[in-house]
Scaffold this motif. Structure first.
Motif, PDB file in Angstrom:
ATOM      1  N   UNK A 281       0.833  -1.195   0.000  1.00 44.11           N
ATOM      2  CA  UNK A 281       0.000   0.000   0.000  1.00 44.11           C
ATOM      3  C   UNK A 281       0.876   1.257   0.000  1.00 44.11           C
ATOM      4  N   UNK A 282       0.245   2.406  -0.238  1.00 44.05           N
ATOM      5  CA  UNK A 282       0.977   3.634  -0.517  1.00 44.05           C
ATOM      6  C   UNK A 282       1.875   4.103   0.623  1.00 44.05           C
ATOM      7  N   UNK A 283       1.571   3.736   1.862  1.00 46.13           N
ATOM      8  CA  UNK A 283       2.417   4.155   2.981  1.00 46.13           C
ATOM      9  C   UNK A 283       3.385   3.063   3.427  1.00 46.13           C
ATOM     10  N   UNK A 284       3.340   1.887   2.771  1.00 43.74           N
ATOM     11  CA  UNK A 284       4.235   0.800   3.139  1.00 43.74           C
ATOM     12  C   UNK A 284       3.866   0.086   4.414  1.00 43.74           C
ATOM     13  N   UNK A 285       2.727   0.405   5.015  1.00 44.30           N
ATOM     14  CA  UNK A 285       2.343  -0.211   6.288  1.00 44.30           C
ATOM     15  C   UNK A 285       1.419  -1.418   6.120  1.00 44.30           C
ATOM     16  N   UNK A 286       0.947  -1.641   4.910  1.00 39.55           N
ATOM     17  CA  UNK A 286       0.103  -2.804   4.637  1.00 39.55           C
ATOM     18  C   UNK A 286       0.538  -3.458   3.330  1.00 39.55           C
ATOM     19  N   UNK A 287       0.348  -4.756   3.273  1.00 39.11           N
ATOM     20  CA  UNK A 287       0.631  -5.535   2.074  1.00 39.11           C
ATOM     21  C   UNK A 287      -0.577  -6.409   1.775  1.00 39.11           C
ATOM     22  N   UNK A 288      -1.111  -6.304   0.557  1.00 43.15           N
ATOM     23  CA  UNK A 288      -2.239  -7.137   0.155  1.00 43.15           C
ATOM     24  C   UNK A 288      -1.783  -8.212  -0.822  1.00 43.15           C
ATOM     25  N   UNK A 289      -2.404  -9.382  -0.715  1.00 41.83           N
ATOM     26  CA  UNK A 289      -2.005 -10.530  -1.523  1.00 41.83           C
ATOM     27  C   UNK A 289      -3.220 -11.247  -2.087  1.00 41.83           C
ATOM     28  N   UNK A 290      -2.987 -12.013  -3.174  1.00 46.12           N
ATOM     29  CA  UNK A 290      -3.993 -12.893  -3.737  1.00 46.12           C
ATOM     30  C   UNK A 290      -3.727 -14.316  -3.272  1.00 46.12           C
TER      31      UNK A 290
ATOM     32  N   UNK B  90      -5.837 -16.953  -4.118  1.00 49.84           N
ATOM     33  CA  UNK B  90      -7.131 -17.605  -3.928  1.00 49.84           C
ATOM     34  C   UNK B  90      -8.240 -16.635  -4.250  1.00 49.84           C
ATOM     35  N   UNK B  91      -9.476 -16.893  -3.822  1.00 51.17           N
ATOM     36  CA  UNK B  91     -10.594 -15.997  -4.120  1.00 51.17           C
ATOM     37  C   UNK B  91     -10.680 -14.775  -3.209  1.00 51.17           C
ATOM     38  N   UNK B  92      -9.910 -14.759  -2.123  1.00 48.93           N
ATOM     39  CA  UNK B  92      -9.967 -13.638  -1.185  1.00 48.93           C
ATOM     40  C   UNK B  92      -8.723 -12.768  -1.296  1.00 48.93           C
ATOM     41  N   UNK B  93      -8.870 -11.492  -0.942  1.00 50.29           N
ATOM     42  CA  UNK B  93      -7.734 -10.581  -0.828  1.00 50.29           C
ATOM     43  C   UNK B  93      -7.336 -10.537   0.644  1.00 50.29           C
ATOM     44  N   UNK B  94      -6.086 -10.880   0.920  1.00 49.46           N
ATOM     45  CA  UNK B  94      -5.586 -10.951   2.293  1.00 49.46           C
ATOM     46  C   UNK B  94      -4.619  -9.795   2.508  1.00 49.46           C
ATOM     47  N   UNK B  95      -4.896  -8.971   3.519  1.00 46.92           N
ATOM     48  CA  UNK B  95      -4.127  -7.756   3.776  1.00 46.92           C
ATOM     49  C   UNK B  95      -3.436  -7.855   5.136  1.00 46.92           C
ATOM     50  N   UNK B  96      -2.100  -7.761   5.124  1.00 42.96           N
ATOM     51  CA  UNK B  96      -1.289  -7.878   6.338  1.00 42.96           C
ATOM     52  C   UNK B  96      -0.793  -6.505   6.777  1.00 42.96           C
ATOM     53  N   UNK B  97      -0.746  -6.287   8.088  1.00 40.48           N
ATOM     54  CA  UNK B  97      -0.242  -5.031   8.643  1.00 40.48           C
ATOM     55  C   UNK B  97       1.243  -5.150   8.968  1.00 40.48           C
ATOM     56  N   UNK B  98       2.018  -4.158   8.509  1.00 42.16           N
ATOM     57  CA  UNK B  98       3.441  -4.079   8.810  1.00 42.16           C
ATOM     58  C   UNK B  98       3.738  -2.868   9.694  1.00 42.16           C
ATOM     59  N   UNK B  99       2.716  -2.362  10.347  1.00 41.15           N
ATOM     60  CA  UNK B  99       2.901  -1.251  11.266  1.00 41.15           C
ATOM     61  C   UNK B  99       3.644  -1.764  12.502  1.00 41.15           C
ATOM     62  N   UNK B 100       4.702  -1.108  12.889  1.00 39.19           N
ATOM     63  CA  UNK B 100       5.484  -1.561  14.049  1.00 39.19           C
ATOM     64  C   UNK B 100       6.469  -2.641  13.658  1.00 39.19           C
ATOM     65  N   UNK B 101       6.392  -3.799  14.334  1.00 43.79           N
ATOM     66  CA  UNK B 101       7.357  -4.872  14.128  1.00 43.79           C
ATOM     67  C   UNK B 101       6.951  -5.861  13.047  1.00 43.79           C
ATOM     68  N   UNK B 102       5.884  -5.560  12.328  1.00 45.93           N
ATOM     69  CA  UNK B 102       5.483  -6.447  11.244  1.00 45.93           C
ATOM     70  C   UNK B 102       4.327  -7.340  11.621  1.00 45.93           C
ATOM     71  N   UNK B 103       3.970  -8.280  10.736  1.00 47.32           N
ATOM     72  CA  UNK B 103       2.734  -9.038  10.889  1.00 47.32           C
ATOM     73  C   UNK B 103       2.824 -10.261  11.791  1.00 47.32           C
ATOM     74  N   UNK B 104       3.970 -10.532  12.344  1.00 50.22           N
ATOM     75  CA  UNK B 104       4.129 -11.755  13.137  1.00 50.22           C
ATOM     76  C   UNK B 104       3.140 -11.801  14.304  1.00 50.22           C
ATOM     77  N   UNK B 105       2.385 -12.880  14.382  1.00 47.60           N
ATOM     78  CA  UNK B 105       1.450 -13.078  15.482  1.00 47.60           C
ATOM     79  C   UNK B 105       0.139 -12.331  15.339  1.00 47.60           C
ATOM     80  N   UNK B 106      -0.064 -11.650  14.224  1.00 50.58           N
ATOM     81  CA  UNK B 106      -1.298 -10.882  14.050  1.00 50.58           C
ATOM     82  C   UNK B 106      -2.178 -11.527  12.987  1.00 50.58           C
ATOM     83  N   UNK B 107      -3.480 -11.262  13.071  1.00 51.78           N
ATOM     84  CA  UNK B 107      -4.423 -11.784  12.079  1.00 51.78           C
ATOM     85  C   UNK B 107      -4.590 -10.759  10.961  1.00 51.78           C
ATOM     86  N   UNK B 108      -4.638 -11.205   9.710  1.00 54.19           N
ATOM     87  CA  UNK B 108      -4.796 -10.264   8.603  1.00 54.19           C
ATOM     88  C   UNK B 108      -6.245  -9.850   8.408  1.00 54.19           C
ATOM     89  N   UNK B 109      -6.435  -8.796   7.637  1.00 58.16           N
ATOM     90  CA  UNK B 109      -7.750  -8.471   7.095  1.00 58.16           C
ATOM     91  C   UNK B 109      -7.993  -9.408   5.920  1.00 58.16           C
TER      92      UNK B 109
END
Length: 351
Positions: free
Chosen positions: A242-251, A253-272
């Motif tokens: 994403x435009x601020x570098x704090x989120x990454x969206x991926x394909x 499959x049929x869903x779009x999965x969006x991970x947060x990289x705010x702070x220390x990254x997505x480890x241990x967190x659930x995506x959108x």
């Protein structure tokens, strides 16, 4: 599963701004840096530059290459468009007139030229053919070469920094970072899987890679810190920061999965996880200025606009004839172009 009649009706309520029809599958699509034109290339060797307002060709080369065009890249400063493909040739075009400027064959022993990308300052054009990448300038002069990887280079991307010339090279076995003129990689990360797509975040801190084993690999550049996000139903070929570098969206499959990289990254967190497509996602593209917005297209001919904070789509559009293979935002985010499998380029106004 077919999309519901109500969903299709809603999508068709917003027709395209314009459409242009080419001959074959659109494999590469990109807006010029100034935003006035958009270029499209097909698997039939066709190349066209279209007016962004009218959709009419500024210039059109039905046989720009003798075989499939696999990539195109606008020079970030000069009116130059670079193309390459299965005929093994790299061509530079006058982006305003469509006249050829120069051409060369990076490696006569390797026919396909799979990838190409200009550095952010336009000093280098990186060209991947086979297991290695060569570096060139706009005059067509060779400026170095990477070592050979374990397999064909699957993805390349320049670090988003005007003062740095570091190129991400991805393929089977992981990713490496190279600089023109160096005989060895600067750094890298190894993974025992095939990397299908990879990209830097906007700060040069993280590299994300989609893989053939249904996972996303993440590496904090220059460290031993790597993460693996598994559970995707298919191969992950689509990813976008994403435009601020704090989120990454991926394909994948049929869903779009969006991970947060705010702070220390997505480890241990659930995506959108955005659920709307009834078939697999074929392309995603992050809005160029709004970090909360992203677009996706699927095999069922529907285009969805998503916004962080909203569970439901922020907008839906219908592709008229066939699924899209690629997406490209106009630099100011006002228009979104989709390159389709039937050779069409469809452009939508986005509010």
């Amino acid at each position: 599963m077919e999309p519901s009649a109500a969903l299709v009706k809603l999508a068709k309520a917003r027709p395209p701004f314009w459409k242009w029809q080419g001959g074959e599958f659109i494999h590469a699509l990109a807006w010029a840096p100034h935003g006035h034109t958009v270029a499209a290339a097909t698997l039939g060797g066709e190349l066209v530059v279209l007016d962004g307002v009218t959709g009419k060709p500024r210039w059109h080369k039905p046989a720009a290459h003798s075989d499939s065009i696999l990539w195109l890249a606008w020079h970030p400063r000069d009116p130059i468009l670079a193309t390459g493909g299965q005929d093994g040739v790299v061509r530079l075009w006058d982006a305003a007139k469509g006249s050829p400027l120069r051409e060369w064959t990076p490696d006569p022993k390797k026919k396909w030229v799979e990838q190409g990308a200009w550095s952010f300052d336009g000093a280098y054009l990186a060209v991947a053919a086979g297991k290695s990448v060569t570096f060139w300038n706009a005059a067509g002069e060779a400026k170095g070469k990477t070592g050979e990887g374990k397999a064909t280079v699957a993805s390349i991307a320049w670090e988003p920094d005007l003062d740095a010339h570091r190129l991400l090279v991805a393929g089977y076995g992981g990713v490496q970072v190279w600089e023109p003129g160096n005989d060895e990689a600067v750094t890298g990360a190894e993974w025992s899987t095939s990397v299908l797509a990879a990209a830097w975040d906007l700060h040069g801190e993280w590299i994300a890679a989609g893989t053939g084993d249904g996972s996303m690999q993440v590496w904090r550049v220059g460290t031993e810190h790597t993460l693996r996000m598994g559970g995707y139903p298919g191969k992950v070929r689509e990813l976008a920061w994403h435009a601020d570098g704090k989120h990454l969206s991926t394909g994948g499959g049929p869903n779009v999965v969006c991970w947060s990289f705010d702070g220390e990254g997505p480890e241990g967190s659930a995506p959108i996880e955005w659920m709307g497509h009834s078939e697999n996602v074929t392309a995603i593209a992050a809005h160029p200025t709004d970090p909360n917005r992203i677009a996706s297209v699927g095999k069922e001919h529907l285009l969805f606009l998503w916004r962080i904070g909203d569970e439901n789509p922020a907008g839906i559009r219908a592709l008229p004839e066939s699924p899209a293979s690629t997406l490209a935002w106009k630099p100011d985010g006002s228009l979104l172009a989709a390159g389709c499998e039937d050779g069409g380029v469809v452009v939508f106004k986005i509010g």
